[in-house]
Design a protein around this motif. Structure first.
Motif, PDB file in Angstrom:
ATOM      1  N   SER A   1     -11.337   0.595  10.857  1.00 22.28           N
ATOM      2  CA  SER A   1     -10.889  -0.673  10.255  1.00 22.28           C
ATOM      3  C   SER A   1     -11.711  -1.860  10.767  1.00 22.28           C
ATOM      4  N   VAL A   2     -12.063  -1.855  12.052  1.00 15.25           N
ATOM      5  CA  VAL A   2     -12.911  -2.939  12.588  1.00 15.25           C
ATOM      6  C   VAL A   2     -14.299  -2.856  11.964  1.00 15.25           C
ATOM      7  N   SER A   3     -14.820  -1.645  11.785  1.00 16.82           N
ATOM      8  CA  SER A   3     -16.129  -1.480  11.137  1.00 16.82           C
ATOM      9  C   SER A   3     -16.116  -2.069   9.731  1.00 16.82           C
ATOM     10  N   ARG A   4     -15.029  -1.852   9.012  1.00 13.42           N
ATOM     11  CA  ARG A   4     -14.937  -2.383   7.642  1.00 13.42           C
ATOM     12  C   ARG A   4     -15.044  -3.902   7.629  1.00 13.42           C
ATOM     13  N   ILE A   5     -14.362  -4.547   8.577  1.00 16.22           N
ATOM     14  CA  ILE A   5     -14.413  -6.015   8.662  1.00 16.22           C
ATOM     15  C   ILE A   5     -15.832  -6.482   9.006  1.00 16.22           C
ATOM     16  N   ILE A   6     -16.432  -5.842  10.010  1.00 17.75           N
ATOM     17  CA  ILE A   6     -17.791  -6.216  10.432  1.00 17.75           C
ATOM     18  C   ILE A   6     -18.767  -6.060   9.269  1.00 17.75           C
ATOM     19  N   ASP A   7     -18.622  -4.959   8.544  1.00 18.34           N
ATOM     20  CA  ASP A   7     -19.549  -4.701   7.433  1.00 18.34           C
ATOM     21  C   ASP A   7     -19.305  -5.642   6.254  1.00 18.34           C
ATOM     22  N   GLU A   8     -18.033  -5.896   5.946  1.00 22.71           N
ATOM     23  CA  GLU A   8     -17.730  -6.743   4.787  1.00 22.71           C
ATOM     24  C   GLU A   8     -18.278  -8.157   4.967  1.00 22.71           C
ATOM     25  N   TYR A   9     -18.140  -8.695   6.196  1.00 21.43           N
ATOM     26  CA  TYR A   9     -18.543 -10.083   6.431  1.00 21.43           C
ATOM     27  C   TYR A   9     -19.914 -10.195   7.102  1.00 21.43           C
ATOM     28  N   GLY A  10     -20.544  -9.058   7.379  1.00 16.00           N
ATOM     29  CA  GLY A  10     -21.878  -9.071   7.993  1.00 16.00           C
ATOM     30  C   GLY A  10     -21.876  -9.665   9.389  1.00 16.00           C
ATOM     31  N   LEU A  11     -20.901  -9.283  10.220  1.00 19.11           N
ATOM     32  CA  LEU A  11     -20.709  -9.926  11.519  1.00 19.11           C
ATOM     33  C   LEU A  11     -21.610  -9.325  12.603  1.00 19.11           C
ATOM     34  N   ASN A  12     -21.751 -10.095  13.715  1.00 17.53           N
ATOM     35  CA  ASN A  12     -22.605  -9.675  14.830  1.00 17.53           C
ATOM     36  C   ASN A  12     -21.900  -8.838  15.874  1.00 17.53           C
ATOM     37  N   GLY A  13     -20.569  -8.778  15.808  1.00 16.82           N
ATOM     38  CA  GLY A  13     -19.880  -8.014  16.835  1.00 16.82           C
ATOM     39  C   GLY A  13     -18.413  -8.338  16.912  1.00 16.82           C
ATOM     40  N   LEU A  14     -17.869  -8.179  18.093  1.00 14.12           N
ATOM     41  CA  LEU A  14     -16.431  -8.080  18.304  1.00 14.12           C
ATOM     42  C   LEU A  14     -16.004  -8.851  19.548  1.00 14.12           C
ATOM     43  N   ASP A  15     -14.892  -9.581  19.420  1.00 17.36           N
ATOM     44  CA  ASP A  15     -14.249 -10.230  20.573  1.00 17.36           C
ATOM     45  C   ASP A  15     -12.871  -9.608  20.752  1.00 17.36           C
ATOM     46  N   ILE A  16     -12.582  -9.169  21.967  1.00 19.71           N
ATOM     47  CA  ILE A  16     -11.279  -8.572  22.265  1.00 19.71           C
ATOM     48  C   ILE A  16     -10.420  -9.632  22.942  1.00 19.71           C
TER      49      ILE A  16
END
Length: 438
Positions: free
Chosen positions: A207-222
């Motif tokens: 699910s996090v991959s889907r968000i990153i891919d959909e919006y073309g993001l650079n990474g993740l903040d926890i």
């Protein structure tokens, strides 16, 4: 010559310390020696270079490798003995090591993209260029234990000025073209995430991959808060965690990092309760009654330290926390940020056990988390006090009563909650950052 004092080799240099580290170089500096005309820098006992001043950068090193350095002073009469050694480990190549392509001093802010509050909605295109890392707040789970993270823009009914998804994605691309990083932040005050099962872990990754891919993001903040992370009874060593929610989170983030490669930006925004409180208490502990969440981020930070771009602990909404001076420090002034940050850059025994020391993070991995305005959270710190904390940590001036264990000019910068609240407050926080780091 005749009748004069025989010339003598200079004394041994002191004060050797490592500064900025990259994947291929280490910067060194040391105190001047009276009578020296030059200095020789040694790497692993072998001379690496000669310099005239009291600093040098050793280059041509391998990534993720520990090196030992010494320096000798020279003059016409000879060379001193070698100084005490200082060791430094080069960073990994790629995201974790070079700060994910961040500037030397970075400003990190959260953008309320999925909800409205009193600060008002700010469109991505309207975020000023001061911000180097923009954390989209928030990706939230469908339920506490599902691991299924969703992100959507604020509904028009709540945020009348919200941009369209297409405009939002285009604005993200424009930010990235200008060298900025845009991350999805998961959690927040309302987003409890407990990856108690391997199924939840795998759903989290997909699910996090889907968000990153959909919006073309650079990474993740926890940004896990509240009851997302706590230690099960008997889980007492941060180096070898056994609690499923912690083991599965580490595994999920490692999977994401491996999927997206070395440029994947990974940041974390824990509360002091989950990090620095670990100096006193770890989990529920043998003494009974202690909160099982105490220090619960330490195993996550430690397991991911080679993948971690930035740790920005929230130095706000916090009770008093004991520093390495064994005194309690309270939020709102320079002292709290100095003491809390010194702990991260020095390392500390966990729950007082000197056989279980949480090792120091690199200064380029650490930023200080603060509220942008008095409305944004308890523990607002005035710009003058913010600057005192920065002076102490990067220059060892303005330190007040707390004695730091080092000087860290490579400290990465500041994080704030939030870009929206900073805008509400006439950009006081970001203007001060820009003025300080020039």
């Amino acid at each position: 010559g005749p009748g004069g004092t025989p010339a003598q080799p200079p004394a041994v240099p002191t004060g050797l310390r490592a500064g900025t580290v990259t994947s291929s170089s280490v910067a060194l500096s040391w105190s001047p020696v009276t009578g020296a005309t030059g200095y020789s820098v040694y790497r692993g006992g072998t001379k690496a270079l000669d310099v005239s001043g009291t600093s040098a950068t050793v280059t041509g090193l391998s990534p993720s490798t520990a090196y030992s350095f010494q320096v000798a002073a020279t003059n016409a009469a000879g060379t001193s003995a070698l100084s005490s050694a200082v060791s430094a480990t080069t960073s990994a190549s790629g995201g974790g090591g070079n700060g994910g392509g961040l500037p030397a001093h970075a400003l990190v802010g959260y953008l309320h993209s999925s909800f409205a509050n009193g600060s008002g909605y700010t469109r991505m295109a309207d975020v000023p260029a001061s911000w180097d890392v923009i954390n989209l707040a928030f990706g939230e789970p469908t339920s506490v234990t599902s691991g299924d993270i969703r992100f959507s823009l604020c509904p028009v009914a709540e945020c009348p000025n919200v941009e369209s998804a297409a405009e939002f994605k285009a604005a993200i691309k424009a930010k990235q073209a200008a060298g900025k990083k845009v991350l999805i932040s998961i959690g927040g005050a309302n987003g409890q995430v407990q990856l108690a099962t391997t199924a939840a872990r795998d759903t989290f990754v997909s699910s996090v991959s889907r968000i990153i891919d959909e919006y073309g993001l650079n990474g993740l903040d926890i940004d896990f808060e509240g009851h997302s992370l706590s230690l099960n009874t008997g889980d007492t060593d941060f180096r070898n965690p056994t609690t499923p929610v912690i083991v599965n989170l580490i595994s999920a983030i490692k999977t994401l990092k491996a999927k997206y490669g070395p440029d994947f930006v990974l940041t974390m925004a824990p509360e002091t309760f989950f990090v620095q409180l670990g100096y006193q208490f770890y989990g529920s502990g043998p003494w009974g009654g202690q909160d099982p969440r105490a220090g619960a981020y330490l195993p996550v930070i430690h397991a991911l330290r080679n993948d971690l771009t930035l740790l920005h602990v929230q130095d706000y909404n916090s009770g008093p926390i004991m520093g390495l001076d064994n005194q309690y420090h309270s939020m709102g002034g320079a002292d709290f940020h100095i003491a809390m940050t010194d702990m991260l850059l020095t390392g500390f025994p966990v729950a007082g056990d000197t056989t279980k020391v949480f090792p120091a993070l690199r200064p380029d991995q650490v930023a200080i988390g603060l509220p942008a305005s008095t409305q944004a959270g308890n523990g607002h710190t005035s710009p003058a006090e913010v600057n005192k904390a920065l002076n102490c940590l990067t220059k060892k001036t303005d330190c007040g009563s707390y004695q730091t264990h080092g000087t860290w000019p490579a400290l990465r910068g500041l994080m704030t909650w939030s870009i929206n609240w900073d805008r509400f407050n006439q950009w006081e926080f970001s203007r001060n950052f820009d003025a300080y780091f020039g």
